[in-house]
Design an enzyme around this catalytic site. Structure first.
Site, PDB file in Angstrom:
ATOM      1  CG  HIS A 306      -2.068   1.037   1.075  1.00  0.00           C
ATOM      2  ND1 HIS A 306      -2.050   2.437   1.239  1.00  0.00           N
ATOM      3  CD2 HIS A 306      -3.342   0.728   0.702  1.00  0.00           C
ATOM      4  CE1 HIS A 306      -3.036   2.891   1.082  1.00  0.00           C
ATOM      5  NE2 HIS A 306      -3.795   2.076   0.609  1.00  0.00           N
ATOM      6  CG  ASP A 363      -8.429  -3.083  -3.247  1.00  0.00           C
ATOM      7  OD1 ASP A 363      -9.507  -2.579  -3.218  1.00  0.00           O
ATOM      8  OD2 ASP A 363      -7.343  -2.205  -3.286  1.00  0.00           O
TER       9      ASP A 363
END
Ligand code: ACO
Length: 429
Positions: A306, A363
Protein backbone atom coordinates in the site's frame (compact mmCIF):
# COMPACT_ATOMS: atom_id res chain seq x y z
CA UNK A 1 5.13 30.78 19.27
CA UNK A 2 4.14 30.65 15.60
CA UNK A 3 6.48 28.41 13.66
CA UNK A 4 7.90 29.33 10.27
CA UNK A 5 10.06 27.74 7.60
CA UNK A 6 12.65 29.83 5.76
CA UNK A 7 13.03 29.59 2.01
CA UNK A 8 16.06 31.08 0.33
CA UNK A 9 16.22 31.51 -3.44
CA UNK A 10 18.92 33.71 -4.98
CA UNK A 11 18.96 36.90 -2.97
CA UNK A 12 15.39 36.40 -1.73
CA UNK A 13 14.62 34.95 1.66
CA UNK A 14 11.07 34.52 2.93
CA UNK A 15 9.43 33.14 6.02
CA UNK A 16 6.58 30.73 5.41
CA UNK A 17 4.08 29.91 8.17
CA UNK A 18 4.02 26.30 9.40
CA UNK A 19 0.54 24.98 10.13
CA UNK A 20 0.03 22.23 12.71
CA UNK A 21 -2.86 19.78 12.52
CA UNK A 22 -4.66 18.36 15.56
CA UNK A 23 -2.54 15.17 15.39
CA UNK A 24 0.72 17.09 15.17
CA UNK A 25 1.15 16.93 11.38
CA UNK A 26 3.08 19.91 10.06
CA UNK A 27 2.55 21.66 6.74
CA UNK A 28 4.30 24.67 5.22
CA UNK A 29 1.73 27.21 4.08
CA UNK A 30 2.94 28.34 0.65
CA UNK A 31 -0.16 30.28 -0.36
CA UNK A 32 1.91 33.53 -0.54
CA UNK A 33 4.91 31.92 -2.28
CA UNK A 34 4.22 33.04 -5.85
CA UNK A 35 3.22 36.56 -4.84
CA UNK A 36 6.37 37.03 -2.81
CA UNK A 37 8.95 35.17 -4.95
CA UNK A 38 7.46 34.46 -8.38
CA UNK A 39 8.12 30.76 -7.74
CA UNK A 40 5.65 27.92 -7.70
CA UNK A 41 6.12 24.40 -6.33
CA UNK A 42 6.17 21.30 -8.53
CA UNK A 43 4.87 18.04 -7.06
CA UNK A 44 3.52 15.61 -9.68
CA UNK A 45 1.18 13.10 -8.02
CA UNK A 46 0.82 15.53 -5.07
CA UNK A 47 2.83 13.22 -2.82
CA UNK A 48 3.99 16.20 -0.73
CA UNK A 49 1.11 18.58 -1.23
CA UNK A 50 -1.78 19.14 1.14
CA UNK A 51 -4.72 20.41 -0.88
CA UNK A 52 -6.89 21.34 2.09
CA UNK A 53 -7.28 21.26 5.84
CA UNK A 54 -9.90 18.67 6.75
CA UNK A 55 -11.53 17.49 9.98
CA UNK A 56 -13.03 14.28 8.57
CA UNK A 57 -10.54 11.42 8.39
CA UNK A 58 -7.15 10.88 10.00
CA UNK A 59 -4.61 8.39 8.63
CA UNK A 60 -1.18 7.53 10.01
CA UNK A 61 0.22 5.11 7.46
CA UNK A 62 3.34 4.34 9.48
CA UNK A 63 1.36 3.25 12.53
CA UNK A 64 -1.56 1.71 10.62
CA UNK A 65 -4.10 4.19 12.03
CA UNK A 66 -7.39 5.13 10.37
CA UNK A 67 -10.00 7.21 12.20
CA UNK A 68 -13.27 8.75 11.05
CA UNK A 69 -14.02 11.96 12.98
CA UNK A 70 -11.52 10.78 15.58
CA UNK A 71 -13.09 7.33 16.13
CA UNK A 72 -10.78 4.37 15.38
CA UNK A 73 -11.92 2.29 12.41
CA UNK A 74 -11.67 -0.84 14.59
CA UNK A 75 -14.36 0.51 16.95
CA UNK A 76 -16.62 1.51 14.09
CA UNK A 77 -16.23 -1.88 12.39
CA UNK A 78 -17.17 -3.64 15.62
CA UNK A 79 -19.95 -1.38 16.90
CA UNK A 80 -21.33 0.70 14.05
CA UNK A 81 -23.04 0.04 10.70
CA UNK A 82 -22.39 1.58 7.30
CA UNK A 83 -25.33 3.99 7.51
CA UNK A 84 -24.51 5.26 10.98
CA UNK A 85 -20.87 5.73 9.95
CA UNK A 86 -22.02 7.60 6.84
CA UNK A 87 -23.93 10.06 9.05
CA UNK A 88 -20.90 10.41 11.32
CA UNK A 89 -18.65 11.28 8.39
CA UNK A 90 -21.07 13.74 6.83
CA UNK A 91 -22.43 15.51 9.92
CA UNK A 92 -19.32 15.31 12.11
CA UNK A 93 -20.61 13.33 15.10
CA UNK A 94 -22.48 10.11 15.87
CA UNK A 95 -26.22 10.54 15.33
CA UNK A 96 -28.66 10.50 18.24
CA UNK A 97 -31.40 7.86 18.15
CA UNK A 98 -34.05 10.16 16.62
CA UNK A 99 -31.55 11.41 14.02
CA UNK A 100 -30.65 7.86 13.05
CA UNK A 101 -34.33 6.89 12.73
CA UNK A 102 -35.06 9.97 10.61
CA UNK A 103 -32.12 9.27 8.33
CA UNK A 104 -33.00 5.56 7.97
CA UNK A 105 -36.58 6.54 7.08
CA UNK A 106 -35.27 8.95 4.47
CA UNK A 107 -33.14 6.21 2.95
CA UNK A 108 -36.14 3.88 2.78
CA UNK A 109 -38.35 6.58 1.24
CA UNK A 110 -35.74 7.31 -1.42
CA UNK A 111 -34.69 3.80 -2.44
CA UNK A 112 -36.84 3.74 -5.58
CA UNK A 113 -35.98 5.46 -8.85
CA UNK A 114 -38.51 7.61 -10.68
CA UNK A 115 -40.14 5.51 -13.44
CA UNK A 116 -38.74 7.83 -16.11
CA UNK A 117 -35.33 7.34 -14.54
CA UNK A 118 -35.71 3.56 -14.71
CA UNK A 119 -36.29 3.85 -18.46
CA UNK A 120 -32.81 5.32 -18.89
CA UNK A 121 -31.40 1.87 -18.21
CA UNK A 122 -33.09 0.64 -21.41
CA UNK A 123 -30.75 2.80 -23.48
CA UNK A 124 -27.55 1.05 -22.42
CA UNK A 125 -26.14 -1.85 -24.41
CA UNK A 126 -26.17 -5.13 -22.51
CA UNK A 127 -22.36 -5.19 -22.23
CA UNK A 128 -22.08 -1.61 -20.91
CA UNK A 129 -19.49 -1.34 -18.10
CA UNK A 130 -21.42 -0.87 -14.82
CA UNK A 131 -19.09 1.97 -13.79
CA UNK A 132 -20.01 3.88 -16.97
CA UNK A 133 -23.69 3.40 -16.12
CA UNK A 134 -23.02 4.58 -12.57
CA UNK A 135 -21.30 7.82 -13.62
CA UNK A 136 -24.03 8.59 -16.16
CA UNK A 137 -26.80 7.87 -13.68
CA UNK A 138 -25.30 9.93 -10.86
CA UNK A 139 -25.31 12.89 -13.24
CA UNK A 140 -28.82 12.01 -14.32
CA UNK A 141 -29.97 12.29 -10.70
CA UNK A 142 -29.36 16.04 -10.99
CA UNK A 143 -32.16 16.18 -13.59
CA UNK A 144 -34.63 14.54 -11.21
CA UNK A 145 -33.72 16.54 -8.09
CA UNK A 146 -33.25 20.05 -9.36
CA UNK A 147 -34.40 21.43 -6.00
CA UNK A 148 -31.07 20.22 -4.58
CA UNK A 149 -28.78 21.83 -7.13
CA UNK A 150 -28.24 24.65 -4.65
CA UNK A 151 -27.85 23.30 -1.13
CA UNK A 152 -28.13 25.47 1.94
CA UNK A 153 -28.79 24.30 5.49
CA UNK A 154 -28.54 20.90 7.16
CA UNK A 155 -32.15 19.89 6.41
CA UNK A 156 -31.77 20.18 2.61
CA UNK A 157 -28.37 18.65 2.88
CA UNK A 158 -29.58 15.62 4.79
CA UNK A 159 -32.37 15.03 2.29
CA UNK A 160 -30.01 15.29 -0.69
CA UNK A 161 -27.54 13.02 1.10
CA UNK A 162 -30.22 10.42 1.78
CA UNK A 163 -31.26 10.47 -1.87
CA UNK A 164 -27.72 9.91 -3.08
CA UNK A 165 -26.76 7.23 -0.57
CA UNK A 166 -30.03 5.38 -1.08
CA UNK A 167 -30.25 5.66 -4.84
CA UNK A 168 -26.59 4.83 -5.54
CA UNK A 169 -27.33 1.30 -4.33
CA UNK A 170 -30.46 1.03 -6.52
CA UNK A 171 -28.53 2.30 -9.53
CA UNK A 172 -25.74 -0.21 -8.80
CA UNK A 173 -28.16 -3.12 -8.57
CA UNK A 174 -29.99 -2.03 -11.74
CA UNK A 175 -26.74 -1.72 -13.66
CA UNK A 176 -26.00 -5.34 -12.76
CA UNK A 177 -29.50 -6.53 -13.69
CA UNK A 178 -29.38 -4.62 -16.96
CA UNK A 179 -25.96 -5.91 -17.99
CA UNK A 180 -27.03 -9.46 -17.07
CA UNK A 181 -30.22 -9.24 -19.14
CA UNK A 182 -32.35 -9.63 -16.00
CA UNK A 183 -35.57 -7.80 -15.06
CA UNK A 184 -35.16 -4.85 -12.67
CA UNK A 185 -36.29 -5.57 -9.10
CA UNK A 186 -37.99 -2.86 -7.01
CA UNK A 187 -36.55 -2.06 -3.56
CA UNK A 188 -38.32 -3.61 -0.56
CA UNK A 189 -39.05 -1.03 2.18
CA UNK A 190 -39.01 -3.74 4.86
CA UNK A 191 -35.33 -4.46 4.29
CA UNK A 192 -32.33 -2.64 5.69
CA UNK A 193 -29.73 -0.97 3.49
CA UNK A 194 -27.46 -3.91 2.61
CA UNK A 195 -30.17 -6.58 2.57
CA UNK A 196 -32.25 -4.36 0.29
CA UNK A 197 -29.32 -3.95 -2.07
CA UNK A 198 -28.74 -7.72 -2.25
CA UNK A 199 -32.49 -8.20 -2.78
CA UNK A 200 -32.39 -5.86 -5.80
CA UNK A 201 -29.30 -7.70 -7.07
CA UNK A 202 -30.34 -11.29 -6.58
CA UNK A 203 -34.12 -11.65 -6.11
CA UNK A 204 -36.15 -12.90 -9.08
CA UNK A 205 -39.81 -12.06 -9.72
CA UNK A 206 -40.58 -15.69 -8.81
CA UNK A 207 -38.01 -16.12 -5.99
CA UNK A 208 -37.04 -13.78 -3.15
CA UNK A 209 -33.35 -13.65 -2.18
CA UNK A 210 -32.99 -14.23 1.55
CA UNK A 211 -29.87 -12.55 2.85
CA UNK A 212 -27.89 -14.63 5.39
CA UNK A 213 -26.99 -12.45 8.42
CA UNK A 214 -23.26 -13.10 8.17
CA UNK A 215 -23.30 -11.92 4.53
CA UNK A 216 -25.24 -8.79 5.45
CA UNK A 217 -22.74 -8.09 8.21
CA UNK A 218 -19.67 -8.70 6.04
CA UNK A 219 -20.91 -6.47 3.21
CA UNK A 220 -21.89 -3.79 5.70
CA UNK A 221 -18.30 -3.91 6.93
CA UNK A 222 -16.83 -3.75 3.42
CA UNK A 223 -18.88 -0.60 2.74
CA UNK A 224 -18.07 0.96 6.13
CA UNK A 225 -14.33 0.35 5.66
CA UNK A 226 -14.42 2.06 2.25
CA UNK A 227 -16.49 5.04 3.41
CA UNK A 228 -13.64 7.58 3.40
CA UNK A 229 -9.87 7.67 2.98
CA UNK A 230 -9.10 11.41 3.05
CA UNK A 231 -7.65 13.06 -0.08
CA UNK A 232 -7.39 10.08 -2.45
CA UNK A 233 -7.82 10.44 -6.22
CA UNK A 234 -11.63 10.27 -6.40
CA UNK A 235 -12.16 12.42 -3.30
CA UNK A 236 -9.74 15.05 -4.57
CA UNK A 237 -11.68 14.97 -7.85
CA UNK A 238 -14.95 15.58 -5.99
CA UNK A 239 -13.36 18.55 -4.20
CA UNK A 240 -11.84 19.99 -7.37
CA UNK A 241 -15.14 19.77 -9.25
CA UNK A 242 -17.02 21.08 -6.20
CA UNK A 243 -14.62 24.03 -5.93
CA UNK A 244 -16.16 25.42 -9.14
CA UNK A 245 -19.48 25.39 -7.22
CA UNK A 246 -20.67 22.47 -9.33
CA UNK A 247 -23.60 20.74 -7.65
CA UNK A 248 -23.26 17.68 -5.42
CA UNK A 249 -24.56 15.21 -8.05
CA UNK A 250 -22.12 16.42 -10.74
CA UNK A 251 -19.25 16.38 -8.24
CA UNK A 252 -19.79 12.80 -7.04
CA UNK A 253 -20.32 11.63 -10.64
CA UNK A 254 -16.84 13.01 -11.41
CA UNK A 255 -15.46 11.26 -8.33
CA UNK A 256 -16.99 8.02 -9.58
CA UNK A 257 -15.19 8.41 -12.92
CA UNK A 258 -11.89 8.84 -11.08
CA UNK A 259 -12.62 5.74 -9.02
CA UNK A 260 -13.08 3.68 -12.19
CA UNK A 261 -9.32 3.68 -12.91
CA UNK A 262 -7.40 0.45 -12.24
CA UNK A 263 -4.90 2.30 -10.04
CA UNK A 264 -7.71 3.35 -7.70
CA UNK A 265 -11.03 1.53 -7.32
CA UNK A 266 -10.10 -1.09 -9.90
CA UNK A 267 -7.47 -2.79 -7.71
CA UNK A 268 -9.95 -5.28 -6.19
CA UNK A 269 -10.79 -6.41 -9.74
CA UNK A 270 -7.07 -6.95 -10.39
CA UNK A 271 -6.90 -9.31 -7.40
CA UNK A 272 -9.63 -11.55 -8.81
CA UNK A 273 -8.13 -11.41 -12.31
CA UNK A 274 -4.81 -12.54 -10.86
CA UNK A 275 -6.45 -15.47 -9.04
CA UNK A 276 -8.30 -16.44 -12.21
CA UNK A 277 -5.07 -16.24 -14.24
CA UNK A 278 -3.32 -18.52 -11.77
CA UNK A 279 -6.19 -21.02 -11.86
CA UNK A 280 -6.53 -21.05 -15.64
CA UNK A 281 -2.78 -21.22 -16.22
CA UNK A 282 -2.42 -24.11 -13.76
CA UNK A 283 0.38 -22.16 -12.02
CA UNK A 284 1.09 -23.11 -8.42
CA UNK A 285 0.81 -20.41 -5.76
CA UNK A 286 4.49 -21.07 -4.92
CA UNK A 287 5.57 -20.36 -8.51
CA UNK A 288 3.42 -17.24 -8.72
CA UNK A 289 5.00 -15.86 -5.55
CA UNK A 290 8.43 -16.61 -7.07
CA UNK A 291 7.41 -14.65 -10.17
CA UNK A 292 6.18 -11.72 -8.03
CA UNK A 293 9.60 -11.58 -6.36
CA UNK A 294 11.44 -11.54 -9.70
CA UNK A 295 11.80 -7.91 -10.82
CA UNK A 296 12.21 -9.00 -14.46
CA UNK A 297 8.87 -10.81 -14.57
CA UNK A 298 6.76 -7.66 -14.45
CA UNK A 299 4.43 -9.54 -12.08
CA UNK A 300 3.24 -8.16 -8.75
CA UNK A 301 1.18 -9.88 -6.15
CA UNK A 302 -2.03 -7.92 -6.52
CA UNK A 303 -3.70 -7.00 -3.25
CA UNK A 304 -0.36 -6.73 -1.45
CA UNK A 305 1.37 -3.51 -0.43
CA UNK A 306 0.00 0.00 0.00
CA UNK A 307 1.24 3.50 -0.79
CA UNK A 308 0.18 4.95 2.55
CA UNK A 309 0.12 2.02 4.97
CA UNK A 310 3.67 0.85 5.50
CA UNK A 311 3.03 -1.26 8.57
CA UNK A 312 -0.34 -2.82 7.87
CA UNK A 313 -3.65 -1.71 6.42
CA UNK A 314 -6.03 -1.58 9.42
CA UNK A 315 -9.00 -2.20 7.12
CA UNK A 316 -7.40 -5.39 5.80
CA UNK A 317 -6.88 -6.69 9.32
CA UNK A 318 -10.59 -6.25 10.07
CA UNK A 319 -11.73 -7.70 6.75
CA UNK A 320 -9.52 -10.75 7.12
CA UNK A 321 -11.57 -12.04 10.05
CA UNK A 322 -14.82 -11.10 8.28
CA UNK A 323 -13.69 -12.98 5.17
CA UNK A 324 -12.76 -16.04 7.27
CA UNK A 325 -16.32 -16.09 8.65
CA UNK A 326 -17.97 -15.67 5.24
CA UNK A 327 -15.75 -18.25 3.59
CA UNK A 328 -16.36 -20.79 6.34
CA UNK A 329 -20.03 -20.70 5.36
CA UNK A 330 -20.15 -19.72 1.70
CA UNK A 331 -16.83 -19.95 -0.08
CA UNK A 332 -15.20 -23.17 0.97
CA UNK A 333 -15.46 -24.85 -2.43
CA UNK A 334 -14.25 -21.97 -4.56
CA UNK A 335 -10.84 -22.81 -6.10
CA UNK A 336 -9.99 -19.09 -6.33
CA UNK A 337 -10.43 -18.78 -2.58
CA UNK A 338 -8.04 -21.69 -2.04
CA UNK A 339 -5.47 -19.96 -4.24
CA UNK A 340 -5.95 -16.68 -2.36
CA UNK A 341 -5.43 -18.34 1.00
CA UNK A 342 -2.30 -20.11 -0.22
CA UNK A 343 -0.84 -16.85 -1.62
CA UNK A 344 -1.60 -15.06 1.63
CA UNK A 345 0.05 -17.78 3.67
CA UNK A 346 3.16 -17.88 1.48
CA UNK A 347 3.61 -14.10 1.34
CA UNK A 348 3.12 -13.57 5.07
CA UNK A 349 5.94 -16.04 5.72
CA UNK A 350 8.32 -14.90 3.00
CA UNK A 351 11.14 -12.49 3.90
CA UNK A 352 10.77 -10.65 0.54
CA UNK A 353 7.26 -9.49 1.52
CA UNK A 354 7.89 -9.23 5.25
CA UNK A 355 11.06 -7.11 4.84
CA UNK A 356 9.31 -4.73 2.42
CA UNK A 357 6.24 -4.54 4.65
CA UNK A 358 4.03 -5.85 1.87
CA UNK A 359 0.93 -7.03 3.66
CA UNK A 360 -2.43 -7.96 2.15
CA UNK A 361 -4.40 -4.76 1.62
CA UNK A 362 -8.14 -4.06 1.83
CA UNK A 363 -8.64 -4.99 -1.83
CA UNK A 364 -7.33 -8.48 -1.25
CA UNK A 365 -9.98 -9.38 1.30
CA UNK A 366 -12.85 -7.28 -0.06
CA UNK A 367 -12.45 -9.04 -3.42
CA UNK A 368 -12.60 -12.45 -1.75
CA UNK A 369 -15.67 -11.51 0.31
CA UNK A 370 -17.55 -10.10 -2.67
CA UNK A 371 -16.69 -13.17 -4.73
CA UNK A 372 -18.06 -15.43 -1.98
CA UNK A 373 -21.27 -13.35 -1.82
CA UNK A 374 -21.75 -13.87 -5.56
CA UNK A 375 -21.12 -10.31 -6.69
CA UNK A 376 -19.64 -10.43 -10.19
CA UNK A 377 -16.12 -9.10 -10.64
CA UNK A 378 -17.20 -6.30 -12.99
CA UNK A 379 -19.33 -4.93 -10.12
CA UNK A 380 -16.49 -4.72 -7.59
CA UNK A 381 -15.60 -1.10 -8.35
CA UNK A 382 -19.29 -0.17 -8.26
CA UNK A 383 -19.42 -1.66 -4.75
CA UNK A 384 -16.49 0.56 -3.83
CA UNK A 385 -18.48 3.55 -5.16
CA UNK A 386 -21.46 2.71 -2.91
CA UNK A 387 -19.09 2.55 0.05
CA UNK A 388 -17.21 5.74 -0.80
CA UNK A 389 -20.33 7.85 -1.41
CA UNK A 390 -20.54 9.14 2.22
CA UNK A 391 -16.90 10.20 2.08
CA UNK A 392 -17.39 12.09 -1.18
CA UNK A 393 -20.46 13.83 0.25
CA UNK A 394 -18.71 14.69 3.54
CA UNK A 395 -15.70 16.16 1.73
CA UNK A 396 -17.91 18.12 -0.69
CA UNK A 397 -19.91 19.50 2.26
CA UNK A 398 -16.81 20.48 4.20
CA UNK A 399 -15.51 22.42 1.22
CA UNK A 400 -18.92 23.89 0.39
CA UNK A 401 -19.21 25.32 3.92
CA UNK A 402 -15.81 27.00 3.84
CA UNK A 403 -16.31 30.72 3.45
CA UNK A 404 -12.95 31.38 1.89
CA UNK A 405 -12.71 28.42 -0.48
CA UNK A 406 -11.28 29.25 -3.91
CA UNK A 407 -11.68 27.43 -7.20
CA UNK A 408 -8.98 24.75 -7.53
CA UNK A 409 -6.63 25.86 -10.25
CA UNK A 410 -3.13 24.36 -10.11
CA UNK A 411 -0.22 26.00 -11.90
CA UNK A 412 2.32 24.32 -14.18
CA UNK A 413 5.90 24.64 -15.29
CA UNK A 414 5.62 25.11 -19.06
CA UNK A 415 8.14 23.04 -21.08
CA UNK A 416 6.80 23.53 -24.65
CA UNK A 417 8.18 25.62 -27.54
CA UNK A 418 9.03 29.25 -26.90
CA UNK A 419 7.45 31.95 -29.12
CA UNK A 420 6.88 30.40 -32.57
CA UNK A 421 5.33 32.03 -35.69
CA UNK A 422 2.35 30.51 -37.50
CA UNK A 423 3.34 28.96 -40.88
CA UNK A 424 0.76 28.97 -43.71
CA UNK A 425 -0.09 25.40 -44.83
CA UNK A 426 1.49 25.71 -48.29
CA UNK A 427 4.85 26.71 -46.76
CA UNK A 428 5.04 23.80 -44.29
CA UNK A 429 7.72 21.22 -45.06
N1 ACO B 1 4.31 -7.63 -5.27
C1 ACO B 1 5.66 -7.77 -5.34
N2 ACO B 1 6.54 -6.81 -5.02
C2 ACO B 1 6.03 -5.63 -4.61
C3 ACO B 1 4.64 -5.41 -4.52
C4 ACO B 1 3.77 -6.48 -4.85
N3 ACO B 1 2.46 -6.34 -4.76
N4 ACO B 1 4.41 -4.16 -4.09
C5 ACO B 1 5.61 -3.60 -3.92
N5 ACO B 1 6.60 -4.50 -4.24
C6 ACO B 1 8.05 -4.28 -4.08
C7 ACO B 1 8.59 -3.35 -5.14
O1 ACO B 1 9.05 -4.07 -6.26
C8 ACO B 1 9.71 -2.67 -4.37
O2 ACO B 1 10.78 -3.58 -4.28
P1 ACO B 1 12.33 -3.02 -4.21
O3 ACO B 1 12.38 -2.15 -2.99
O4 ACO B 1 13.16 -4.24 -4.14
O5 ACO B 1 12.52 -2.25 -5.49
C9 ACO B 1 9.15 -2.50 -2.96
O6 ACO B 1 8.22 -3.58 -2.84
C10 ACO B 1 8.43 -1.17 -2.74
O7 ACO B 1 7.48 -0.99 -3.79
P2 ACO B 1 6.91 0.41 -4.30
O8 ACO B 1 6.36 0.23 -5.66
O9 ACO B 1 7.96 1.45 -4.09
O10 ACO B 1 5.75 0.68 -3.29
P3 ACO B 1 4.68 1.80 -3.47
O11 ACO B 1 4.35 2.29 -2.13
O12 ACO B 1 5.09 2.81 -4.48
O13 ACO B 1 3.46 1.02 -4.13
C11 ACO B 1 1.51 -0.27 -4.37
C12 ACO B 1 2.37 0.61 -3.43
C13 ACO B 1 1.25 0.49 -5.68
C14 ACO B 1 0.16 -0.53 -3.69
C15 ACO B 1 2.25 -1.57 -4.64
O14 ACO B 1 2.51 -2.23 -3.43
C16 ACO B 1 1.50 -2.47 -5.62
O15 ACO B 1 1.68 -2.36 -6.83
N6 ACO B 1 0.67 -3.43 -5.08
C17 ACO B 1 -0.14 -4.27 -5.91
C18 ACO B 1 -1.36 -3.52 -6.43
C19 ACO B 1 -2.43 -3.31 -5.38
O16 ACO B 1 -2.75 -4.20 -4.59
N7 ACO B 1 -2.98 -2.10 -5.34
C20 ACO B 1 -4.03 -1.73 -4.38
C21 ACO B 1 -3.52 -0.79 -3.36
S1 ACO B 1 -4.68 -0.56 -2.06
C22 ACO B 1 -5.76 0.61 -2.56
O17 ACO B 1 -5.56 1.27 -3.53
C23 ACO B 1 -7.04 0.74 -1.81
Amino acid sequence: MARTATLTYGDKKIELPVIEGSEGELGIDISQLRDKTGLITLDPGFGNTGSCASAITFIDGEKGILRYRGIPIEQLAEKSRFIETAWLLIFGRLPKKNEMTRFSDRLTDNAHLHESFRHHFEGFPVDAPPMAIMSAMLNTLACFHTEFLELEGDEAFEEATARLISKVRTIAAYSYRKTSGLPLVYPDPKLKYVANFLHMMFSEPYKQYICPPEIERALNMVLLLHADHEQNCSTSTVRIVGSSKANLFASVAAGNSALWGPLHGGANVAVLEMLEKIRRGGISAENYVKLAKDKNSGVRLMGFGHRVYKHFDPRAKILKSASDQVLALHGAKDPLVDIARRLEDLALNDSYFVDRKLYPNVDFYSGIIMKAIGIPVNMFTVMFAIGRMPGWIAQWKEQHNEHESRIARPRQVYTGPTLTDYIPIEQRT
